[in-house]
Design an enzyme around this catalytic site. Structure first.
Site: not given
Length: 384
Positions: A188-189
């Site tokens: 994920k980011n």
């Protein structure tokens, strides 16, 4: 024959860690390392402030955040939850784990999220909730989904695993329904390796969730000084995130704006290099929608057919580009068939699952890497 990259590859996803995470972990190790500690509570407050939310509870995964949301909302055996088949397995697993039944609906052509008309067709007297997935950090038609949920008295649990930092009509994704669930998996980011968060607006639901999360005890109330001792007060489990992992997340949050900006620059370079080729080749790129603000979590290509996609995927990997597909639709998977979903008619889901290809996207991609990906994609075989 294609020329292999040889000396290097372009990895699909790489988290951006540096001395800040190391320093944060070192500081955490000098104090209390269990869950619901001072660092975790600080991160929860930071997330709540950034999202404009009443309460955020850190969890050990987004899967656990979704389970916790459903439990706190009182959803369980004998009930149904409508969700997409085009999603990661955790969406459906969370429903099964609380004893409810996932009902798969089709997705929209544009956003690849739940299609409201198909959702409404699948509502029965047992339907208790709708779980929209914000694929690639892009919301589906939330106006229609929220409206039908109000009309049918359904709860809305957002699977916002990919959506931190993304917005719909100016509102943060994960804050639109009764509960929102985020992921901090390494893909994920921002990440702490494995972790998640539950966002809740209703104070009573939040109170139930914190009791369930803390093994069914009122320990959180005890730590706030609201009771003089804590004890077992309800059925629960252990979903609390260690302060060591929360420390990594705290450092990652300091970089969130820069991470998303870097990812946005990669996406802009992909668009500049591929949009004209895609139009000629019959390949779709992600849409740019005026009322959606993306977080640049995914950049995908939709090939005209499965044969073209599979050939492109093989060619890219020969070139050292670690592209990927997304997803095997859940209704067609062995477990989906085992729960009776195999006969579902989901034509958009089936087509997208067979033709979507994800390109590498992370904040450490160099200009040379991006150009190599673009050049390789433009040479992929199979597109018309």
């Amino acid at each position: 024959m294609s020329k292999k990259r040889g000396d290097r590859t372009v990895p699909f996803s790489v988290p951006w860690f540096d001395g800040r995470e190391q320093a944060a972990v070192g500081a955490a190790l000098e104090g209390r390392v269990a869950g619901d500690g001072p660092i975790g509570r600080r991160v929860e407050k930071r997330l709540a402030s950034s999202l404009g939310a009443h309460r955020v509870l850190l969890t050990t995964s987004c899967t656990h955040a979704m389970e916790l949301a459903l439990l706190a909302l009182g959803i369980g055996p004998g009930q149904e939850v409508i969700c997409p088949s085009f999603t990661f397995v955790s969406t459906a697993n969370a429903v099964l784990r609380v004893g409810a039944r996932p009902v798969f609906a089709d997705i929209e052509e544009v956003t690849l999220g739940l299609e409201p008309a198909d959702v409404e067709r699948r509502i029965t007297g047992q339907t208790a909730a709708v779980m929209p997935v914000h694929y690639a950090g892009v919301a589906p038609d939330m106006e229609a989904l929220l409206d039908l949920s109000r009309r049918h008295h359904l709860k809305v649990v957002e699977d916002a695993a990919q959506a931190l930092g993304a917005r719909w009509r100016g509102r943060p994704l994960g804050t639109l329904g009764d509960a929102g669930c985020f992921s901090f998996h390494e893909s994920k980011n921002i990440t702490c390796g494995e972790g998640g968060a539950l966002v809740i607006e209703d104070p009573e639901v939040a109170r139930r969730a914190e009791i369930i999360r803390e093994k069914g005890t009122n320990r959180a109330a005890f730590l706030r000084g609201e009771v003089d001792r804590y004890t077992w007060v309800a059925e629960g489990s252990s979903f609390v995130l260690s302060d060591v992992l929360a420390a990594i997340l705290d450092a990652q949050m300091d970089k969130l704006a820069e991470i998303n900006a870097r990812r946005g620059a990669v996406v802009a370079r992909y668009r500049a290099g591929l949009e004209s080729w895609a139009a000629h080749a019959g390949v779709r790129v992600p849409p740019q929608l005026p009322d959606r603000e993306p977080n640049h979590h995914v950049f995908y290509l939709l090939y005209p057919d499965g044969t073209s996609r599979d050939a492109a995927l093989r060619f890219l990997r020969e070139r050292g580009v670690m592209a990927s597909f997304h997803y095997v639709p859940l209704h067609s998977a062995p477990q989906g068939r085992a729960i009776g979903a195999g006969e579902s008619r989901l034509p958009v889901t089936d087509r997208v699952g067979a033709t979507l290809l994800r390109l590498p996207l992370h904040p450490l991609l160099s200009a040379e890497d991006i150009d190599h990906v673009v050049e390789s994609v433009r040479q992929t075989r199979g597109a018309r």
